[in-house]
Each structure stands twice: as structure tokens, then as C-alpha cells.
Design a protein around this motif. Structure first.
Motif, PDB file in Angstrom:
ATOM      1  N   GLN A  98      36.817 -31.781  22.935  1.00 27.45           N
ATOM      2  CA  GLN A  98      37.395 -31.858  21.587  1.00 27.45           C
ATOM      3  C   GLN A  98      36.612 -31.057  20.556  1.00 27.45           C
ATOM      4  O   GLN A  98      37.079 -30.875  19.435  1.00 27.45           O
ATOM      5  CB  GLN A  98      37.466 -33.324  21.149  1.00 27.45           C
ATOM      6  N   THR A  99      35.425 -30.613  20.920  1.00 26.35           N
ATOM      7  CA  THR A  99      34.551 -29.931  19.965  1.00 26.35           C
ATOM      8  C   THR A  99      34.734 -28.422  20.029  1.00 26.35           C
ATOM      9  O   THR A  99      34.591 -27.820  21.097  1.00 26.35           O
ATOM     10  CB  THR A  99      33.070 -30.270  20.246  1.00 26.35           C
ATOM     11  N   ARG A 100      35.048 -27.828  18.892  1.00 21.99           N
ATOM     12  CA  ARG A 100      35.201 -26.364  18.806  1.00 21.99           C
ATOM     13  C   ARG A 100      33.894 -25.762  18.307  1.00 21.99           C
ATOM     14  O   ARG A 100      33.347 -26.180  17.274  1.00 21.99           O
ATOM     15  CB  ARG A 100      36.341 -26.009  17.866  1.00 21.99           C
ATOM     16  N   ILE A 101      33.398 -24.782  19.038  1.00 26.16           N
ATOM     17  CA  ILE A 101      32.101 -24.184  18.726  1.00 26.16           C
ATOM     18  C   ILE A 101      32.092 -23.586  17.325  1.00 26.16           C
ATOM     19  O   ILE A 101      31.110 -23.702  16.579  1.00 26.16           O
ATOM     20  CB  ILE A 101      31.735 -23.121  19.781  1.00 26.16           C
ATOM     21  N   GLY A 102      33.186 -22.949  16.917  1.00 27.69           N
ATOM     22  CA  GLY A 102      33.254 -22.352  15.581  1.00 27.69           C
ATOM     23  C   GLY A 102      33.115 -23.386  14.475  1.00 27.69           C
ATOM     24  O   GLY A 102      32.392 -23.175  13.500  1.00 27.69           O
ATOM     25  N   ASP A 103      33.798 -24.511  14.636  1.00 24.09           N
ATOM     26  CA  ASP A 103      33.719 -25.585  13.634  1.00 24.09           C
ATOM     27  C   ASP A 103      32.305 -26.157  13.559  1.00 24.09           C
ATOM     28  O   ASP A 103      31.802 -26.473  12.477  1.00 24.09           O
ATOM     29  CB  ASP A 103      34.704 -26.712  13.972  1.00 24.09           C
ATOM     30  N   VAL A 104      31.679 -26.307  14.730  1.00 23.62           N
ATOM     31  CA  VAL A 104      30.326 -26.853  14.781  1.00 23.62           C
ATOM     32  C   VAL A 104      29.340 -25.907  14.097  1.00 23.62           C
ATOM     33  O   VAL A 104      28.448 -26.336  13.366  1.00 23.62           O
ATOM     34  CB  VAL A 104      29.896 -27.100  16.244  1.00 23.62           C
ATOM     35  N   ALA A 105      29.499 -24.603  14.341  1.00 23.64           N
ATOM     36  CA  ALA A 105      28.609 -23.614  13.718  1.00 23.64           C
ATOM     37  C   ALA A 105      28.751 -23.643  12.202  1.00 23.64           C
ATOM     38  O   ALA A 105      27.758 -23.563  11.465  1.00 23.64           O
ATOM     39  CB  ALA A 105      28.916 -22.221  14.256  1.00 23.64           C
TER      40      ALA A 105
END
Length: 451
Positions: free
Chosen positions: A295-302
Motif C-alpha cells: 500500500q505504500t508508494r515510494i514517491g509519497d513516502v519520499a
């Protein structure tokens, strides 16, 4: 398959980045410490210019947002704060710039601030905040590797039953603890308060979790360890924090705590976390971790990580500059800390420290109530490795400091006031000291530290 790879690969990278020391040019440290060394060796002048620009932005924007509101919620949340925090940000940013540029050198009062042992110790070339600026930038950008891709869910569910038996709190409280350890103590406190209001904890459980598990995170610990000269043994440094914290949590969970009865917030019905039928504990932990990773998008986390860096630069580092400089002035030009900590000089002498070292350790032991970074400032020049290690770990196990976590605890719905927070600080200090004496002496006996 992609979710499984994301969970395994990124989580392993997170553990390697923060917890595994590597030898580079003869120096054995964790990766974040090597990065700090590289930047301070090759790009110090440029980085200091960057920090001065940041201080200008914080100073000007904080003043502007006293009279202005932006259409951006992020900017409003960033620059609008309580009157106390606004004052500390303005003072801290101004003092940083004053030291960096050498303003008012000829003024008599400026001596107190520009002294190499006060403001000069905090800012500028060789300043302690330089390490913090770098460490937070790198550490917070890498931190999601440990927090967003399944490790929290996996470890939290797996160790949940232990939490119930050992600490008498619900198993999912491990999520709060991990959020604090790998993130920040304030995050853990806010999560606990939110869970209390939603019925996951009763008041007693919320108090135990908020005052026992919400410790300052690994990124900040890495910065302090580096400043005190323990980058090479950071896993031992942080491991000692964990050990003392666990022991204190075990004790705290068994205290009477009459002011904090096992009642739920505004009549909320208690919630229960159960393993789905047909699943093992490990299977449920693994599946939950995979789901989280998927469920985790790398772009959103960055993007979120970058916002966290900006928030730390605006709301935390200027406060450390203000509180740290003021406290160092008090320590350098008055006997305040020496007077209130005088009994500890005798106690540390009994533990084998020389009079000179004990005299440095004593005020450092109580200064953490103002800000958690202050003990490191007080003890950084001590010739005794054991004393620096002792105070460095103590600063984290004390938990509360009024420039941040103490104030947040008072603002929660759990029902704590200033005196409750002060009692937590005193209680944790008194219990941490004998435990740390044992740990430090063991490390000295194995030649990990020297007296």
C-alpha cells in the motif's frame, strides 16, 4: 511478489543503514556517521552557508506568519506555533545568525553569546548543530525504510503477546514504541494519545505507553552518539538505551498510578486486536507487513520524508539553539546547575569517576529536563569515555524535556500536568543511574569504553 520484495529489500536496507557499522578509511561507523564525516570534511563551508540561509528563512517566515496566513495548510502548520515556540524559534534563529556572522562583537553583552563555550559551541564551524543539520537531513530521508514498508507491522504483531505479559499493555502498543524508536518520541506520544481517544488503551495503559515507550528516535540518537564520539559503537550505544528503557517500562507498568485509573476516554468501548482465525502469529505478522509494503508508494513516502526534514529544520533545531545557548550561558557564568546537582558529584565519585569528571557529569544529569540535547553539550569535552557514554544514554532514558516531549505530554488527553511530567523526569533519572552504572562498568571491563 512486488510487495514481498519491497518489504524484504527496503527493510533490510533500513537496518543496514542505521544499525550496521562499516569500516571506511579505518573508521568503523554506521553509514549515516560516515556521511556526516564526508560532508564536514569536503563541503563544510558550503553547508554552513546553507544553514545560515535556513536560519534567515525561519526567522523571517516565523515573524511574517504572526500576521499572515497562507492558503497552504502545510506552511501554516509549519510556521504558526504556540507563543512559546514562536519565541524560541525567533531567538534561536537570531542567535545562530549572530554566531555565524559574528554580529555585535564589540558589544559587552555579546561576549556571553559569542563565547566558544556557549553560542560558539552550538553554531558555526565546529558547532554541534552542524552535525544535527546533516544527520537529520540524511537520517529522516532514510528513515521510511524502517517505518513505512512493513517492519513496524511485522515486529509489532510478532512481539505483541510479549507486551501484554511483560508490560501489561495491549499488544498493538508495540506500534507506538517502534514509531518512537525509529521515528521520534513526539510521534509515539501523539499516536498513543490518538489511540487512547479511540478506545485502544485505557488511561493507565496510555500513561505507561506515553511515559515509557515514546523515546527520541534513532536518527537523533545517531547525531548525539556521533557528537560524543561513539559512531563506531552506535549499536551498543542505542542498545543500551533500549535495555534501560525496557527495564524502566517493566517497573512503571507495575506502579500504583492512582491518578491514572484503568478507565477509557469518555466512555469509549475497549478495542481488541485478534489474530484472524486460521492464521498463525507469524503468518499474520508477515501478511500485515506485505500488505503495508504494497500500500505504500515510494514517491509519497519520499515527499513525506522531505516535509519531515523541513519541519525539523524549522521547529526543532532553532529551539535547540535557543535553549542550548541559554543553558550553556547559565552553566558557564552561574552556579545554577552545579548547585542543584551537587549531591550527584558525590554519588558519581562513589562510582569511580574522578572529581573533575563527576563535576562535569552532575549538571549534565539534570540539564536534560530543559532539552534532551543539553546533556551532550555539557559532557562533550569530558576526557572520560565512560562518562560521555553514561550521560549520553541517560539523556535518552530520562524521556521528558520541556522544549518538546514534556510540553506535548501536558497537552494530551491523558491528563498529565507539569508536575506529573517533572515527576517522570526525576523518577526515570533516579532509576536509570544505577542501571547505567552496571552497563557502563561491563563495557569498561570488556574494553569497549575507558574511564
Amino acid at each position: 511478489m512486488a510487495s514481498k520484495l519491497k518489504f524484504i529489500v527496503l527493510s533490510v536496507l533500513g537496518f543496514v543503514f542505521f544499525l550496521v557499522p562499516f569500516s571506511i578509511d579505518g573508521e568503523r561507523k554506521i553509514i549515516i556517521s560516515h556521511i556526516v564525516d564526508f560532508i564536514t570534511t569536503h563541503f563544510l563551508e558550503g553547508f554552513l552557508s546553507f544553514t545560515s540561509i535556513v536560519s534567515w528563512i525561519v526567522l523571517i517566515a516565523t515573524v511574517v506568519f504572526l500576521f499572515y496566513s497562507s492558503s497552504s495548510n502545510f506552511l501554516n502548520d509549519l510556521f504558526k506555533a504556540s507563543p512559546l515556540n514562536v519565541g524560541l524559534r525567533i531567538v534561536g534563529s537570531f542567535l545562530y545568525l549572530m554566531v555565524y556572522y559574528g554580529w555585535f562583537e564589540s558589544a559587552a553583552l555579546s561576549t556571553f553569546i559569542l563565547n566558544p563555550d556557549t553560542g560558539g559551541l552550538m553554531a558555526g564551524e565546529g558547532g554541534l548543530l552542524t552535525t544535527l543539520y546533516i544527520t537529520f537531513f540524511v537520517g529522516l530521508l532514510a528513515l521510511p525504510l524502517l517505518t513505512h514498508f512493513g517492519v513496524v507491522e511485522f515486529v509489532g504483531i510478532l512481539i505483541g503477546p510479549v507486551m501484554e505479559k511483560v508490560f501489561k499493555v495491549p499488544g498493538y502498543s508495540m506500534i507506538d514504541a517502534i514509531a518512537s524508536f525509529v521515528g521520534d518520541g513526539t510521534i509515539g506520544i501523539l499516536v498513543t494519545d490518538n489511540q487512547y481517544q479511540r478506545g485502544y488503551y485505557n488511561k493507565r495503559e496510555a500513561y505507561v505507553i506515553a511515559t515509557s515507550f515514546s523515546i527520541v528516535g534513532i536518527a537523533f540518537a545517531a547525531a548525539v552518539a556521533e557528537e560524543l564520539g561513539f559512531g563506531a559503537i552506535f549499536p551498543i550505544f542505542y542498545g543500551s538505551i533500549v535495555v534501560v528503557t525496557i527495564i524502566l517500562a517493566f517497573i512503571t507498568s507495575r506502579l500504583p498510578l492512582k491518578k491514572f485509573p484503568p478507565t477509557y476516554y469518555k466512555g469509549k468501548e475497549p478495542k481488541n486486536a485478534e489474530i484472524p482465525e486460521g492464521k498463525t502469529l507469524f503468518g499474520h505478522a508477515y501478511d500485515s507487513a506485505i500488505t503495508q509494503a504494497g500500500q505504500t508508494r515510494i514517491g509519497d513516502v519520499a515527499k513525506e520524508a522531505f516535509k519531515n526534514v523541513v519541519n525539523i529544520y524549522v521547529s526543532f533545531i532553532p529551539v535547540i539553539m535557543a535553549v542550548g545557548t541559554l543553558s550553556l550561558i547559565i552553566a558557564e557564568y552561574t552556579s545554577f546547575f552545579d548547585i542543584i546537582s551537587a549531591p550527584l558529584v558525590y554519588i558519581y565519585g562513589l562510582f569511580g569517576y574522578s572529581r573533575e569528571v563527576a563535576t562535569t557529569m552532575a549538571p549534565a544529569s539534570v540539564a536534560g529536563f530543559a532539552d534532551m540535547y543539553l546533556p551532550a553539550l555539557f559532557i562533550t569535552d569530558s576526557p572520560s569515555e565512560a562518562s560521555r557514554f553514561f550521560i549520553g544514554v541517560l539523556a535518552f532514558t530520562q524521556l521528558v524535556f520541556m522544549s518538546e516531549t514534556g510540553m506535548i505530554l501536558v497537552k494530551t488527553k491523558i491528563g498529565m500536568n507539569f508536575w506529573d511530567v517533572a515527576k517522570v523526569f526525576l523518577y526515570r533519572t533516579l532509576l536509570s543511574i544505577p542501571i547505567l552504572v552496571v552497563i557502563t562498568n561491563v563495557l569498561v571491563a570488556f574494553n569497549v569504553l575507558s574511564f
